[in-house]
Write a protein that holds these residues in place. Structure first.
Motif, PDB file in Angstrom:
ATOM      1  N   ARG A   1       0.298   4.382   2.243  1.00  0.00           N
ATOM      2  CA  ARG A   1       0.461   4.132   3.670  1.00  0.00           C
ATOM      3  C   ARG A   1       1.844   3.570   4.020  1.00  0.00           C
ATOM      4  O   ARG A   1       2.149   3.355   5.184  1.00  0.00           O
ATOM      5  N   ARG A   2       2.662   3.310   2.976  1.00  0.00           N
ATOM      6  CA  ARG A   2       4.011   2.740   3.162  1.00  0.00           C
ATOM      7  C   ARG A   2       3.953   1.428   3.953  1.00  0.00           C
ATOM      8  O   ARG A   2       4.785   1.147   4.797  1.00  0.00           O
ATOM      9  N   SER A   3       2.961   0.612   3.617  1.00  0.00           N
ATOM     10  CA  SER A   3       2.813  -0.676   4.287  1.00  0.00           C
ATOM     11  C   SER A   3       2.951  -1.797   3.273  1.00  0.00           C
ATOM     12  O   SER A   3       2.781  -1.601   2.067  1.00  0.00           O
TER      13      SER A   3
ATOM     14  N   HIS B   1      11.853  -4.283  11.174  1.00  0.00           N
ATOM     15  CA  HIS B   1      11.042  -5.419  11.617  1.00  0.00           C
ATOM     16  C   HIS B   1      11.942  -6.458  12.277  1.00  0.00           C
ATOM     17  O   HIS B   1      13.033  -6.756  11.792  1.00  0.00           O
TER      18      HIS B   1
ATOM     19  N   HIS C   1       3.554  -8.267   8.504  1.00  0.00           N
ATOM     20  CA  HIS C   1       2.809  -7.053   8.172  1.00  0.00           C
ATOM     21  C   HIS C   1       3.679  -5.869   8.582  1.00  0.00           C
ATOM     22  O   HIS C   1       3.913  -5.641   9.769  1.00  0.00           O
ATOM     23  N   LEU C   2       4.164  -5.136   7.589  1.00  0.00           N
ATOM     24  CA  LEU C   2       5.152  -4.081   7.815  1.00  0.00           C
ATOM     25  C   LEU C   2       4.532  -2.709   7.645  1.00  0.00           C
ATOM     26  O   LEU C   2       3.665  -2.499   6.783  1.00  0.00           O
ATOM     27  N   GLN C   3       5.004  -1.769   8.463  1.00  0.00           N
ATOM     28  CA  GLN C   3       4.561  -0.385   8.372  1.00  0.00           C
ATOM     29  C   GLN C   3       5.785   0.526   8.222  1.00  0.00           C
ATOM     30  O   GLN C   3       6.869   0.212   8.717  1.00  0.00           O
ATOM     31  N   GLY C   4       5.597   1.646   7.547  1.00  0.00           N
ATOM     32  CA  GLY C   4       6.671   2.626   7.437  1.00  0.00           C
ATOM     33  C   GLY C   4       7.857   2.151   6.627  1.00  0.00           C
ATOM     34  O   GLY C   4       9.003   2.494   6.939  1.00  0.00           O
TER      35      GLY C   4
ATOM     36  N   ASP D   1       0.880  -1.167   0.000  1.00  0.00           N
ATOM     37  CA  ASP D   1       0.000   0.000   0.000  1.00  0.00           C
ATOM     38  C   ASP D   1       0.919   1.220   0.000  1.00  0.00           C
ATOM     39  O   ASP D   1       1.314   1.715   1.057  1.00  0.00           O
TER      40      ASP D   1
END
Length: 772
Positions: free
Chosen positions: A215-217, A250, A266-269, A212
């Motif tokens: 959202r940088r996810s 992560h 599930h990664l964010q940023g 995404d």
């Protein structure tokens, strides 16, 4: 995992091969000729160093190798090795062994191999001694091996290539229109001993399944497998870590229930990997640690990872009434592919490593965002794929099958080969497509037998299944070009395929072969260009330098595989005919011939690239043929073997900028000025078109082009008089660019074009002939 390097100095013995099977204890070394050898290497290089062979690139010397094709080659090396640690397995690893080998360690036959294209790992735990060891490698004649079998009528190959069909060597080795016939042998990549602990990773596979971008996810799939001699593993864990530029994004720990496991992260940023022009090719350091019950690392797998999704949106057919599609999509964005075909770096593949970095640097310099690794070649090194990862160059990878119909008997070996290659390369974000072969669907038509290419088991079943099993998140194309069942239902018209190789008669580069093609994506297209005079002087004897007509050495370097084979003799006359398309006469002296040929090639490639870019998104990519020669030859490449750039290098560089201004061919008496933007940011600036000789301003306009779009910003009336129009544009940030358009009716006068070149700011290192 410690290693013992076995590269370096070896002994090489050779003789004509009279027996397929031999016993090592019955070999009399005194009956063979022996020379020093270097590994990695090729036997021809060793014979040249020993003074037995002359420089094979000069004159007709390449044909001297014919008598060596039926030799057997024996490599020998003495080395010392330590005792392996307790419980460790010892592997003897050949990264590249060409090709039909028997290997003895201390007199014990430890293995046999029959594939040049993949590494071979032999268990030598029981044969290795602590201390002094002797390694012997026998390489049988691939040509004699090929003669032992009878090809079936359904099979097909080039006239000099039937012996290649059941031998897993790079197809070009037997002779091609871009490479000499050089059926080499040798230990062509690294060789070493490897000590493997009883508990170790067998496989770790990372893949991006969703992103995404706003959202940088992202969601990552990780699949792992390890080997161990331990029974109690219930307290063990797997720790996964991702970091970039010293920052961990992560880290997670997963319990072990089996020697195989998997996780979804599930990664964010996170920063995504993008092709050149579309964003940064962000890379992460990925590690998987296998931990025991006390948290000690038993083994660690490391690789670099780019977080991105890729898909190939394509239809089975395209028509004028119902246009289809063939477009690469990265992180949800359609990408216009512009680049080239990657052909053999050298006919003697042990020298490949010295060419990888400078050749990739030229891809960067030309702003290529895709390269197609052609199926007549070897599979490239990790260094090549690492560099493409770093520079945002997408890689289309053919399996090593080309222009032939292969026997089903190679399927077991080919399945092993494909599994090895897919496992080795699948972690690279630059790799965006697996393709079953080069032009084999079309080969079914060339044979004239009326056989449907969709009956081909290798491309439709075997390779497709390997990719589905081992790399399910990356697209697969059965052949290039791919002739689908729907195309066959409509009579097998290859102009209905969405992706095409546009060669045809290779006549006028503005002719119907190119302008009436329905292709969305062109993955091969090229035009001849004579190399620099200095290059011709290096590869030909002085008395053969000119004229080109009835000239044996021009034919040899054009490239005639064998003296009596005439299939490629059309290539030099073709180059002359292509000159005549653009100019009023074919020059009668060498320097003018070189200049006219290079101009012809440069204008043709510029036209091809511009035509496909101007119609974005009806057209979605063009991969021209080709960047650099792998041997001193006369060819379609824009850089010769000695890295001398032809004029086309400059023209291609100028029309592959991310934002490019171009003039179309006239319609209703007007040339449209089109600006394309291959970035994800708006493009704004100012563009002018000026007549080079009169300095008359023909058009001036501001432009604003939406992200990843195109815009028509003006028009110029058509002229009948020959003219050079300069297209100059300045981006909002201040960067300035230059392109040109060759206006008016053909033919042009060579002397007039020579004078125009001074307006085009040609760098000093490009073709010196026009400056004389």
């Amino acid at each position: 995992m410690s290693k013992v390097d076995l590269n370096g100095e070896w002994q090489l013995s050779y003789r004509p091969q009279h027996q397929r099977e031999v016993s090592l204890d019955r070999v009399d070394w005194n009956e063979m000729s022996t020379v020093p050898a270097l590994v990695p290497g090729n036997v021809e290089l060793d014979l040249m160093r020993a003074g037995i062979l002359p420089d094979l690139s000069v004159g007709n010397n390449i044909y001297l190798l014919r008598e060596y094709e039926t030799c057997e080659w024996w490599y020998r090396k003495r080395f010392t090795a330590p005792a392996p640690p307790e419980g460790h397995t010892v592997q003897l690893v050949f990264e590249g062994l060409d090709c039909l080998a028997q290997i003895w360690l201390n007199g014990v036959l430890v293995g046999e191999t029959a594939n040049m294209l993949i590494p071979h790992r032999l268990d030598v735990t029981s044969a290795l001694r602590a201390g002094e060891n002797e390694l012997v490698v026998r390489l049988r004649s691939a040509v004699l091996e090929g003669r032992e079998r009878v090809p079936d009528p359904i099979e097909s190959a080039l006239p000099c290539g039937f012996e290649s069909l059941a031998v897993r060597k790079a197809p070009h080795c037997y002779g091609w229109d871009i490479m000499p016939r050089l059926v080499s042998a040798g230990i062509w990549r690294d060789v070493y001993l490897q000590f493997l602990p009883p508990t170790r990773w067998r496989s770790v596979y990372w893949a991006t399944t969703a992103v995404d971008p706003p959202r940088r996810s992202a969601v990552l799939f990780v699949d792992w497998d390890f080997l161990t001699d331990q029974h109690a593993i219930d307290e063990w864990q797997v720790r996964l870590r991702l970091s970039r530029q010293g920052h961990t994004v992560h880290e997670s720990v997963h319990p072990v229930f089996h020697t195989h496991g998997r996780a979804r992260l599930h990664l964010q940023g996170v920063d995504l990997w993008y092709p050149r022009g579309y964003g940064e090719p962000a890379l992460y350091e990925a590690s998987a640690e296998l931990l025991d019950g006390q948290g000690n690392a038993l083994d660690t797998h490391r690789c670099r990872l780019g977080i991105r999704t890729v898909e190939l949106r394509r239809t089975d057919i395209t028509t004028s009434e119902q246009p289809g599609e063939f477009v690469f999509v990265v992180n949800g964005e359609k990408v216009f592919a512009k680049g080239t075909n990657w052909v053999p770096l050298d006919a003697l593949h042990s020298r490949d490593r010295e060419h990888v970095q400078p050749t990739v640097q030229m891809l960067v310099d030309l702003n290529c965002n895709m390269v197609r690794c052609w199926g007549g070649n070897v599979y490239e090194s990790e260094e090549f794929f690492d560099l493409c990862d770093e520079h945002g160059i997408m890689v289309w990878q053919d399996f090593a099958l080309a222009c032939a119909i292969y026997p089903d008997e190679i399927i077991p070996a080919l399945r092993v080969e494909a599994e090895e290659v897919v496992r080795r390369l699948r972690h690279h974000p630059c790799l965006v497509l697996w393709c079953g072969n080069n032009e084999i669907d079309h080969t079914y038509f060339w044979t004239g037998m009326g056989v449907d290419p969709n009956t081909d088991k290798i491309s439709r079943q075997v390779l497709a299944e390997v990719v589905r099993r081992l790399d399910p998140f990356r697209p697969y194309l059965p052949s290039s070009p791919y002739v689908s069942e729907e195309v066959m239902r409509r009579g097998g018209d290859t102009n209905l395929t969405p992706e095409q190789h546009l060669w045809g008669p290779r006549d006028d580069f503005k002719g119907p072969t190119y302008t009436r093609s329905l292709a969305h994506f062109v993955s091969e297209i090229g035009y001849h260009g004579c190399p620099d005079r200095r290059t011709l002087e290096q590869m030909m004897e002085p008395e053969y330098l000119w004229p080109w007509q009835d000239n044996e050495q021009w034919l040899t370097h054009a490239t005639r595989p064998l003296p009596r084979m005439t299939d490629f003799n059309y290539r030099i006359p073709l180059m002359a005919k292509q000159i005549a398309v653009l100019f009023d006469a074919v020059p009668d002296n060498l320097d003018d011939f070189i200049l006219a040929s290079q101009i012809s090639q440069a204008e043709a490639l510029k036209f091809f690239i511009e035509r496909w870019r101007q119609r974005k998104w009806r057209t979605t990519g063009i991969l021209w043929w080709n960047l650099r020669d792998g041997w001193p030859i006369i060819s379609d490449a824009i850089v010769d073997y000695y890295y001398r750039k032809k004029l086309a290098y400059v023209y291609v560089q100028r029309v592959q900028t991310d934002v490019c201004a171009m003039l179309s061919e006239p319609e209703a008496g007007l040339h449209s000025l089109i600006v394309v933007n291959d970035t994800l940011q708006p493009a704004r600036g100012w563009v002018e078109v000026v007549d080079a000789e009169s300095e008359q301003l023909l058009l001036a306009a501001s432009y604003q082009v939406e992200p990843n779009g195109r815009a028509v910003v003006g028009a110029i009336p058509q002229t009948q008089q020959p003219a050079l129009w300069l297209i100059q544009w300045r981006e909002e940030e201040g960067r300035e660019y230059l392109n040109h358009y060759l206006a008016g009716n053909r033919p042009f006068r060579l002397q007039q074009y020579r004078e125009w070149l001074r307006f085009l700011q040609i760098p000093e290192d490009i073709g010196s002939v026009w400056r004389r």
